[in-house]
Design a protein around this motif. Structure first.
Motif, PDB file in Angstrom:
ATOM      1  N   THR A 255      56.311  24.693  79.196  1.00  0.00           N
ATOM      2  CA  THR A 255      55.367  25.406  78.336  1.00  0.00           C
ATOM      3  C   THR A 255      56.015  25.633  76.978  1.00  0.00           C
ATOM      4  O   THR A 255      57.167  26.062  76.886  1.00  0.00           O
ATOM      5  CB  THR A 255      54.965  26.755  78.952  1.00  0.00           C
ATOM      6  N   GLU A 307      45.538  32.660  76.077  1.00  0.00           N
ATOM      7  CA  GLU A 307      46.769  32.158  75.482  1.00  0.00           C
ATOM      8  C   GLU A 307      46.459  31.559  74.114  1.00  0.00           C
ATOM      9  O   GLU A 307      45.921  30.459  74.020  1.00  0.00           O
ATOM     10  CB  GLU A 307      47.421  31.113  76.386  1.00  0.00           C
ATOM     11  N   VAL A 368      53.933  30.974  84.459  1.00  0.00           N
ATOM     12  CA  VAL A 368      53.285  31.569  83.294  1.00  0.00           C
ATOM     13  C   VAL A 368      53.683  33.032  83.177  1.00  0.00           C
ATOM     14  O   VAL A 368      53.769  33.747  84.186  1.00  0.00           O
ATOM     15  CB  VAL A 368      51.748  31.445  83.411  1.00  0.00           C
TER      16      VAL A 368
END
Length: 462
Positions: A255, A307, A368
């Motif tokens: 990520t 996000e 996450v």
């Protein structure tokens, strides 16, 4: 021989002092001051001599006083990096004269991502890749292994900033990579590469060069044990954009999160998959985070987090078990530990469920990190589900912020979150009343709640 001038700089906020002291008066951090050697006047004169006199200012051209209404608002011509996920985090692409700082743990894929980007950009414009940690042969072997086009990319193995700028002024690249800023050094500073003074001064000179020549510069930065960027905090203040590449060793997904961006939104998230041929962008991140088990289990629930500029569906898991200790454990992965403790107190006060004798474990699947409060209601529902050993439906999605008085508060972009869940096949949503859509969503039942007790009744069909 004249004694070298020194100063003491705080690694947390960048404040400087004439002598050492235990605590920084600006940010309050303890034992954060490091001694640096100030740049000599000869070095400053030599660096300045290589620059256009019109661009001696740190932020670009030095101009006189102007009215704000007279400032030229010409469009900044962005150009793509070749990866849509990378462009999303950058706010739409690279900006000429912009400085981007990319951090991440060793092995996260920083050099791989930048090498892919530079090989793609080199086919359209002049690009220079400066490597100070690896030899040119090592970089060439990686490019060959990844199957990248290497014909037009110019490579340089150098750690001296002045030599790099001299070569860069000759070939005039439109984009340049410095890998990494921790190994760069200036001749006029006697401290070792990687020290506070070397990192700060090297970054300042490179940033000034980027503004002077309208060159997009990408800096690679190391990180500390806790995952924050190493070096002085002022390094993050200098750059225009700061991004962090994260990923666990046991996962092939990475990520890329924007921590600071002067040209776009912060906390934007880009998702990549690490494959044999390099980092490949993931078009639909929700699909990888919703790879749930075929056997439903208690404590598992789907929530929708926001996000940057898009919604993201992730699975939240909770495990509640009787504690054998006098002080029950509260363990979280990807969720704020203190917020879980607060939510458990709210659950006891307004939900009638006591967990003071239970160990509570909370995990956000997929690595996450949830940085917002929209996951409050989902966390409480997962804890109750595990405590009662009651399986929740797979097609249920929950979102909402929980207040200390037991009220369910609305969350930003609530209708967009509900629509994203409907696209992935969810048919029931429990949300704050203020986030209920004005028009019914085909195939989805949306239940609006404003109290915790009401929300638990709707989730568990009581």
């Amino acid at each position: 021989m004249a004694k070298a001038k020194t100063a003491f700089v705080c690694n947390e906020c960048g404040s400087d002092y004439a002598k050492w002291q235990g605590q920084c008066q600006a940010c309050g951090a303890w034992n954060s001051l490091s001694e640096i050697r100030l740049t000599s006047s000869k070095t400053s004169a030599r660096v300045a001599a290589n620059q256009d006199p019109r661009y001696q200012g740190y932020a670009g051209a030095v101009t006189g006083i102007q009215d704000l209404s007279d400032v030229d608002l010409g469009d900044v011509p962005r150009f793509s990096s070749g990866a849509n996920e990378f462009d999303r985090v950058l706010g739409g692409g690279l900006v000429p004269g912009g400085v981007v700082l990319i951090g991440g743990h060793p092995g996260a894929g920083k050099s791989t991502l930048l090498l892919q980007t530079m090989c793609w950009l080199a086919q359209q414009q002049d690009a220079l890749y400066v490597t100070g940690e690896e030899s040119l042969q090592q970089v060439a072997m990686r490019a060959q292994r990844l199957g990248l086009p290497t014909k037009n990319l110019k490579m340089l193995s150098e750690t001296n900033v002045e030599s790099i700028l001299t070569i860069a002024q000759q070939i005039k690249p439109k984009v340049m990579v410095i890998d990494s800023i921790q190994v760069m050094h200036l001749d006029g500073i006697e401290s070792a590469p990687g020290s506070v003074s070397q990192v700060r001064e090297s970054a300042a000179v490179l940033t000034r060069f980027a503004k002077q020549t309208q060159t997009a510069v990408l800096l690679v930065g190391h990180v500390t044990k806790d995952g924050s960027l190493a070096g002085p905090k002022v390094l993050e203040h200098m750059v225009d954009c700061s991004v962090l590449l994260e990923g666990s060793e046991d996962s092939r997904f990475r990520t890329l999160r924007g921590m600071k961006n002067r040209f776009g939104a912060i906390n934007e998230l880009g998702v990549f998959a690490m494959l044999e041929n390099g980092l490949k962008e993931v078009k639909n991140p929700s699909s990888i985070f919703l790879n749930r088990s075929n056997h439903p289990a208690a404590g598992s629930l789907v929530m929708v987090v926001w996000e940057g500029t898009r919604p993201l569906l992730v699975e939240l898991q909770a495990l509640v078990d009787e504690s054998a200790l006098g002080n029950p454990r509260r363990v979280t992965v990807g969720f704020d530990h203190n917020r879980l403790a607060m939510l458990l107190a709210v659950l006891h006060k307004h939900g009638g469920l006591l967990t003071s004798d239970q160990d509570v474990y909370l995990n956000v699947v997929g690595g996450v990190k949830v940085l917002e409060t929209s996951a409050d209601l989902a966390a409480i529902a997962a804890v109750v589900s595990s405590f009662r050993d009651q399986v929740l439906p797979h097609n249920l999605v929950v979102l909402g912020e929980v207040g200390l008085s037991g009220e369910i508060r609305p969350v930003p972009s609530g209708q967009e979150r509900i629509s994203e869940a409907a696209k992935h096949g969810f048919i029931k949503a429990v949300v704050p009343k203020a986030n209920c859509p004005k028009k019914p969503i085909p195939g989805m039942e949306v239940i609006g709640v404003d109290r915790l007790s009401e929300a638990l009744d709707a989730i568990f069909d009581r």
